[in-house]
Write an enzyme that holds these catalytic residues in place. Structure first.
Site, PDB file in Angstrom:
ATOM      1  N   SER A 176      -3.294  -0.007  14.350  1.00  0.00           N
ATOM      2  CA  SER A 176      -4.175   1.086  14.616  1.00  0.00           C
ATOM      3  C   SER A 176      -4.554   1.459  15.928  1.00  0.00           C
ATOM      4  CB  SER A 176      -5.479   1.084  13.803  1.00  0.00           C
ATOM      5  OG  SER A 176      -6.435   2.173  14.099  1.00  0.00           O
ATOM      6  N   LYS A 221      -6.788  -5.360  13.318  1.00  0.00           N
ATOM      7  CA  LYS A 221      -5.529  -4.620  13.735  1.00  0.00           C
ATOM      8  C   LYS A 221      -4.992  -4.997  15.274  1.00  0.00           C
ATOM      9  CE  LYS A 221      -5.276  -1.536  10.205  1.00  0.00           C
ATOM     10  NZ  LYS A 221      -4.187  -1.689   9.623  1.00  0.00           N
ATOM     11  N   ILE A 264      -5.142   9.961  11.222  1.00  0.00           N
ATOM     12  CA  ILE A 264      -4.051  10.583  10.216  1.00  0.00           C
ATOM     13  C   ILE A 264      -4.647  11.125   9.052  1.00  0.00           C
ATOM     14  CG2 ILE A 264      -2.068  10.201   8.940  1.00  0.00           C
ATOM     15  CD1 ILE A 264      -1.529   9.706  12.069  1.00  0.00           C
ATOM     16  N   GLY A 281       0.744  -1.075  -0.110  1.00  0.00           N
ATOM     17  CA  GLY A 281      -0.033   0.063   0.010  1.00  0.00           C
ATOM     18  C   GLY A 281       0.793   1.237  -0.055  1.00  0.00           C
ATOM     19  N   SER A 283       1.389   3.259  -2.357  1.00  0.00           N
ATOM     20  CA  SER A 283       0.758   4.398  -3.409  1.00  0.00           C
ATOM     21  C   SER A 283       0.334   5.322  -2.891  1.00  0.00           C
ATOM     22  CB  SER A 283      -0.216   3.516  -4.293  1.00  0.00           C
ATOM     23  OG  SER A 283      -1.269   3.026  -3.511  1.00  0.00           O
ATOM     24  N   ARG A 284      -0.412   5.518  -1.682  1.00  0.00           N
ATOM     25  CA  ARG A 284      -0.911   6.581  -1.160  1.00  0.00           C
ATOM     26  C   ARG A 284      -0.882   6.774   0.567  1.00  0.00           C
ATOM     27  NH1 ARG A 284      -6.455   5.493  -1.171  1.00  0.00           N
ATOM     28  NH2 ARG A 284      -6.468   3.405  -2.016  1.00  0.00           N
ATOM     29  N   TYR A 328     -12.526  -4.244  11.856  1.00  0.00           N
ATOM     30  CA  TYR A 328     -11.294  -3.492  11.444  1.00  0.00           C
ATOM     31  C   TYR A 328     -10.497  -3.485  13.034  1.00  0.00           C
ATOM     32  CZ  TYR A 328      -8.292   0.436  10.500  1.00  0.00           C
ATOM     33  OH  TYR A 328      -7.129   1.363  10.215  1.00  0.00           O
TER      34      TYR A 328
HETATM   35  P1  NDP Z   1      -5.168   4.765   2.494  1.00  0.00           P
HETATM   36  O1  NDP Z   1      -6.819   4.508   2.263  1.00  0.00           O
HETATM   37  O2  NDP Z   1      -4.698   6.054   1.887  1.00  0.00           O
HETATM   38  O3  NDP Z   1      -4.301   3.827   1.452  1.00  0.00           O
HETATM   39  C1  NDP Z   1      -4.399   2.355   1.444  1.00  0.00           C
HETATM   40  C2  NDP Z   1      -3.332   1.897   0.884  1.00  0.00           C
HETATM   41  O4  NDP Z   1      -3.588   0.186   1.019  1.00  0.00           O
HETATM   42  C3  NDP Z   1      -3.498   2.134  -0.860  1.00  0.00           C
HETATM   43  O5  NDP Z   1      -1.935   2.281  -1.200  1.00  0.00           O
HETATM   44  C4  NDP Z   1      -4.101   0.856  -1.505  1.00  0.00           C
HETATM   45  O6  NDP Z   1      -3.539   0.644  -2.766  1.00  0.00           O
HETATM   46  C5  NDP Z   1      -3.551  -0.286  -0.624  1.00  0.00           C
HETATM   47  N1  NDP Z   1      -4.252  -1.348  -0.595  1.00  0.00           N
HETATM   48  C6  NDP Z   1      -5.706  -1.734  -0.187  1.00  0.00           C
HETATM   49  N2  NDP Z   1      -5.936  -2.916  -0.388  1.00  0.00           N
HETATM   50  C7  NDP Z   1      -4.677  -3.705  -0.845  1.00  0.00           C
HETATM   51  C8  NDP Z   1      -4.568  -4.906  -1.221  1.00  0.00           C
HETATM   52  N3  NDP Z   1      -5.370  -5.983  -1.276  1.00  0.00           N
HETATM   53  N4  NDP Z   1      -3.256  -5.124  -1.867  1.00  0.00           N
HETATM   54  C9  NDP Z   1      -2.284  -4.204  -2.038  1.00  0.00           C
HETATM   55  N5  NDP Z   1      -2.474  -3.027  -1.561  1.00  0.00           N
HETATM   56  C10 NDP Z   1      -3.580  -2.709  -1.056  1.00  0.00           C
HETATM   57  O7  NDP Z   1      -4.803   4.299   3.744  1.00  0.00           O
HETATM   58  P2  NDP Z   1      -3.894   5.105   5.071  1.00  0.00           P
HETATM   59  O8  NDP Z   1      -2.629   5.579   4.342  1.00  0.00           O
HETATM   60  O9  NDP Z   1      -4.881   6.137   5.520  1.00  0.00           O
HETATM   61  O10 NDP Z   1      -3.764   3.887   5.736  1.00  0.00           O
HETATM   62  C11 NDP Z   1      -2.652   2.959   5.645  1.00  0.00           C
HETATM   63  C12 NDP Z   1      -2.543   2.146   6.858  1.00  0.00           C
HETATM   64  O11 NDP Z   1      -2.720   2.629   8.171  1.00  0.00           O
HETATM   65  C13 NDP Z   1      -3.510   0.891   6.814  1.00  0.00           C
HETATM   66  O12 NDP Z   1      -3.355  -0.388   7.379  1.00  0.00           O
HETATM   67  C14 NDP Z   1      -4.705   1.767   7.791  1.00  0.00           C
HETATM   68  O13 NDP Z   1      -5.683   0.846   8.701  1.00  0.00           O
HETATM   69  C15 NDP Z   1      -3.544   2.224   8.832  1.00  0.00           C
HETATM   70  N6  NDP Z   1      -4.057   3.088   9.603  1.00  0.00           N
HETATM   71  C16 NDP Z   1      -4.651   4.501   9.016  1.00  0.00           C
HETATM   72  C17 NDP Z   1      -5.118   5.401   9.950  1.00  0.00           C
HETATM   73  C18 NDP Z   1      -5.448   6.844   9.459  1.00  0.00           C
HETATM   74  O14 NDP Z   1      -6.048   7.821  10.375  1.00  0.00           O
HETATM   75  N7  NDP Z   1      -5.331   6.969   8.206  1.00  0.00           N
HETATM   76  C19 NDP Z   1      -5.269   5.275  11.331  1.00  0.00           C
HETATM   77  C20 NDP Z   1      -4.634   4.091  11.660  1.00  0.00           C
HETATM   78  C21 NDP Z   1      -4.033   3.197  11.177  1.00  0.00           C
HETATM   79  P3  NDP Z   1      -4.272   1.462  -4.109  1.00  0.00           P
HETATM   80  O15 NDP Z   1      -3.829   2.860  -4.131  1.00  0.00           O
HETATM   81  O16 NDP Z   1      -3.924   0.514  -5.078  1.00  0.00           O
HETATM   82  O17 NDP Z   1      -5.825   1.200  -3.633  1.00  0.00           O
END
Ligand code: NDP
Length: 247
Positions: free
Chosen positions: A142, A159, A188, A12, A14-15, A155
């Site tokens: 998380s 986690k 975040i 993940g 990419s973002r 979720y």
């Molecule tokens: P985003 O939704 O911004 O990004 C999710 C990323 O996961 C993307 O790069 C997506 O790829 C990738 N992804 C999703 N499913 C798959 C899969 N099956 N195989 C490969 N890649 C996958 O998430 P965040 O940056 O917000 O979160 C990142 C991590 O941090 C997560 O595990 C989240 O649970 C955790 N987290 C986030 C918090 C927050 O407040 N944002 C708080 C606590 C934990 P693609 O671009 O191709 O879709």
């Protein structure tokens, strides 16, 4: 601290948090594999940021929930790069709903991606780490895995599971200089939290003693610390990055 010569895979990447982790790891000298499942353009943008940070990296699309794709992709990384030293199990999804109304497919999707995905990637990556007798595995869990949250039973379970996975593997791999730790972000600023409605976003702000959401870079800083040699004696632990919302 330098990660020169190390090869890293960020699921993940990419973002959001994953992108910041890729950029920081590359900035420290690691060669970074940027994983995504569907966002190839976003992954290319991460690659550009990695290069702007003075580092090197490449994108690699695969679904972490698919055992065959994971095995083949990690095999390719290890064959091409010669090793895989740092694995950041970051990719994750949400499918929120109160338990009475939660569909079985929403339970399965979250557990399969967020927990089984980390198991699959770790299993394939750890073989190369064992051979080299050095490795860093970092699970992005998380705050919800610790506090629980109504509407997020799937979720929170996934986690919390990542914490149990890390502690067990920390024991299995301790004698091989492979550490396994977690970073637990609070709220975040990423696409994941942008998807919450305005009311939920306002409520979140009131729950954070520091008064604002964290940034992906706040999380990346903890990941990079755990990835380095200076963290060699830390294993089976969780670093909380949450502005004080859970202590
Ligand atoms: P985003 O939704 O911004 O990004 C999710 C990323 O996961 C993307 O790069 C997506 O790829 C990738 N992804 C999703 N499913 C798959 C899969 N099956 N195989 C490969 N890649 C996958 O998430 P965040 O940056 O917000 O979160 C990142 C991590 O941090 C997560 O595990 C989240 O649970 C955790 N987290 C986030 C918090 C927050 O407040 N944002 C708080 C606590 C934990 P693609 O671009 O191709 O879709």
């Amino acid at each position: 601290m330098s990660l020169k010569g190390k090869v890293a895979l960020v699921t993940g990447g990419s973002r959001g948090i994953g992108r910041a982790v890729c950029t920081r790891l590359a900035g420290m000298g690691a060669h970074v594999y940027i994983n995504y499942v569907s966002g190839s353009e976003a992954a290319e943008k991460t690659k550009r940021l990695v290069e702007e940070a003075g580092g090197t990296g490449e994108t690699i699309g695969f679904d972490i929930a698919d055992a065959t794709q994971v095995q083949e992709s990690l095999k390719k990384i290890i064959a091409d790069a010669g090793s895989l030293d740092i694995l950041v199990n970051n990719a994750g999804i949400t499918r929120d709903g109160l338990i009475a109304r939660m569909k079985e497919e929403d339970w399965d999707a979250v557990l399969t991606t967020n927990l089984k995905g980390a198991f699959l990637c770790t299993k394939s990556a750890s073989k190369a780490m064992m051979k080299k007798r050095w490795g860093r595995i970092i699970n992005i869990t998380s705050v919800i895995g610790f506090s629980g949250n109504g509407g997020q039973a799937n979720y929170a379970s996934a986690k919390a599971g990542l914490v149990g996975l890390a502690k067990s593997l920390a024991r299995e791999y301790a004698s091989r200089e492979i550490t396994v730790n977690c970073v637990a972000p609070g709220y975040i600023q990423t696409d994941m939290t942008a998807a919450l409605n305005a009311e939920a976003q306002e409520k979140i702000q009131t729950e954070i003693p520091m008064g604002s959401l964290g940034t992906p870079e706040d999380v990346a800083a903890a990941v990079v610390f755990l990835a380095g040699d200076e963290a060699r004696y830390i294993t089976g632990q969780t670093i909380h990055v949450n502005g004080g919302m859970y202590m």
